[in-house]
Design a protein around this motif. Structure first.
Motif, PDB file in Angstrom:
ATOM      1  N   ASN A  84      -4.475 -32.013  26.680  1.00  0.00           N
ATOM      2  CA  ASN A  84      -4.967 -33.402  26.723  1.00  0.00           C
ATOM      3  C   ASN A  84      -6.273 -33.640  25.974  1.00  0.00           C
ATOM      4  OD1 ASN A  84      -2.780 -34.272  28.389  1.00  0.00           O
ATOM      5  ND2 ASN A  84      -3.841 -33.438  30.172  1.00  0.00           N
ATOM      6  N   ARG A 138      -0.133 -37.519  38.253  1.00  0.00           N
ATOM      7  CA  ARG A 138       0.455 -37.447  36.913  1.00  0.00           C
ATOM      8  C   ARG A 138      -0.215 -38.470  36.006  1.00  0.00           C
ATOM      9  NH1 ARG A 138       6.896 -37.250  37.045  1.00  0.00           N
ATOM     10  NH2 ARG A 138       6.440 -36.812  34.844  1.00  0.00           N
ATOM     11  N   THR A 168      -0.991 -39.612  31.660  1.00  0.00           N
ATOM     12  CA  THR A 168      -0.765 -39.411  30.235  1.00  0.00           C
ATOM     13  C   THR A 168      -2.003 -38.754  29.638  1.00  0.00           C
ATOM     14  OG1 THR A 168      -1.723 -41.529  29.553  1.00  0.00           O
ATOM     15  CG2 THR A 168       0.622 -41.527  30.189  1.00  0.00           C
ATOM     16  N   ALA A 169      -1.901 -38.293  28.401  1.00  0.00           N
ATOM     17  CA  ALA A 169      -3.046 -37.634  27.756  1.00  0.00           C
ATOM     18  C   ALA A 169      -4.253 -38.564  27.680  1.00  0.00           C
ATOM     19  CB  ALA A 169      -2.659 -37.159  26.361  1.00  0.00           C
ATOM     20  N   GLU A 211      -4.880 -41.252  29.544  1.00  0.00           N
ATOM     21  CA  GLU A 211      -5.372 -41.504  30.901  1.00  0.00           C
ATOM     22  C   GLU A 211      -6.213 -40.327  31.380  1.00  0.00           C
ATOM     23  OE1 GLU A 211      -1.514 -44.213  32.299  1.00  0.00           O
ATOM     24  OE2 GLU A 211      -1.740 -42.143  32.997  1.00  0.00           O
ATOM     25  N   TRP A 212      -5.746 -39.109  31.110  1.00  0.00           N
ATOM     26  CA  TRP A 212      -6.489 -37.907  31.512  1.00  0.00           C
ATOM     27  C   TRP A 212      -7.864 -37.871  30.854  1.00  0.00           C
ATOM     28  CZ3 TRP A 212      -8.970 -33.737  29.540  1.00  0.00           C
ATOM     29  CH2 TRP A 212      -9.190 -32.646  30.392  1.00  0.00           C
ATOM     30  N   ARG A 256      -4.219 -49.126  33.805  1.00  0.00           N
ATOM     31  CA  ARG A 256      -3.183 -48.195  34.270  1.00  0.00           C
ATOM     32  C   ARG A 256      -3.737 -47.229  35.305  1.00  0.00           C
ATOM     33  NH1 ARG A 256      -1.365 -47.344  28.515  1.00  0.00           N
ATOM     34  NH2 ARG A 256      -2.084 -45.186  28.759  1.00  0.00           N
TER      35      ARG A 256
END
Length: 221
Positions: A24, A149, A151-152, A154-155, A196
């Motif tokens: 990520n 969980r 997404t890249a 978001e991480w 998100r």
């Protein structure tokens, strides 16, 4: 996490970058000392991986230039030069860690994560904020004890906020730490990612600070 990778071996650089992106990270690559010095002085990175043997300015020269320009980003020297004098010279020039080649990518990731965590002022590998927990060594988030969980992108946003929890991060600082140098992005894209994340962890945990940016908080409204 945005990383500057300075390596002139194209195959090796591609492999390292691929491994970092799989975890990520956003990665910018410089294959010579001149470009590396410029990027390190003008862009915002969470950390740098620096080879010593470079064309157009060796790694030690680059590192000294960064420190002379008051750039405090953590630097992991990753080099085939494994002599004691090379280690001493690297640390004297301002390196934070030193790892000789050949290496295991898992060790590079662990050392890099530890450098970024400590540079943000955290001694413990696990960082909490209310019901949210971030294991910096594993790069994993939990919410109420369950895996979260992401997404890249978001991480990257959430990890940046987590490392500076209860402090305000400006929108453009988030943009600079989330996207690679050749990506087209603006503060509006960060707002979409923030939206998100709020749906995943709870709207009250990410506070909008008008005119400035965002703050991750356990306090709520």
């Amino acid at each position: 996490m945005r990383v500057l990778l300075v390596e002139d071996d194209v195959t090796l650089a591609s492999g390292i970058a691929r491994a970092l992106r799989a975890e990520n990270c956003a990665v910018d690559i410089a294959d010579n000392g001149e470009d590396a010095a410029h990027l390190g002085e003008t862009e915002r990175y969470d950390a740098a991986i620096l080879d010593l043997g470079l064309p157009r300015g060796d790694g030690l020269t680059v590192l000294r230039a960064w420190r002379a320009a008051s750039r405090t980003l953590p630097v992991l020297v990753l080099t085939a030069r494994d002599g004691w004098s090379d280690k001493v010279a690297s640390f004297k020039a301002g390196a934070d860690d030193f790892l000789p080649k050949p290496f295991r990518m898992e060790e590079v990731l662990m050392r890099l994560r530890a450098l970024v965590r400590r540079a943000s002022g955290h001694a413990d590998a696990r960082i909490g904020c209310g019901p949210l927990m971030f294991d910096t060594q594993l790069g994993a988030f939990e919410l109420d004890g369950l895996p979260l969980r992401l997404t890249a992108l978001e991480w990257r946003v959430l990890s940046a906020l987590m490392l500076r929890r209860e402090a305000v991060m400006e929108r453009m600082e988030l943009v600079e730490r989330v996207y690679e140098g050749d990506a087209e992005a603006d503060s509006n894209s960060i707002e979409v990612i923030i939206g998100r994340l709020r749906r995943k962890i709870g709207a009250a945990m990410i506070e909008t600070v008008r005119g400035r940016g965002y703050r991750l908080t356990a306090a709520g409204p």
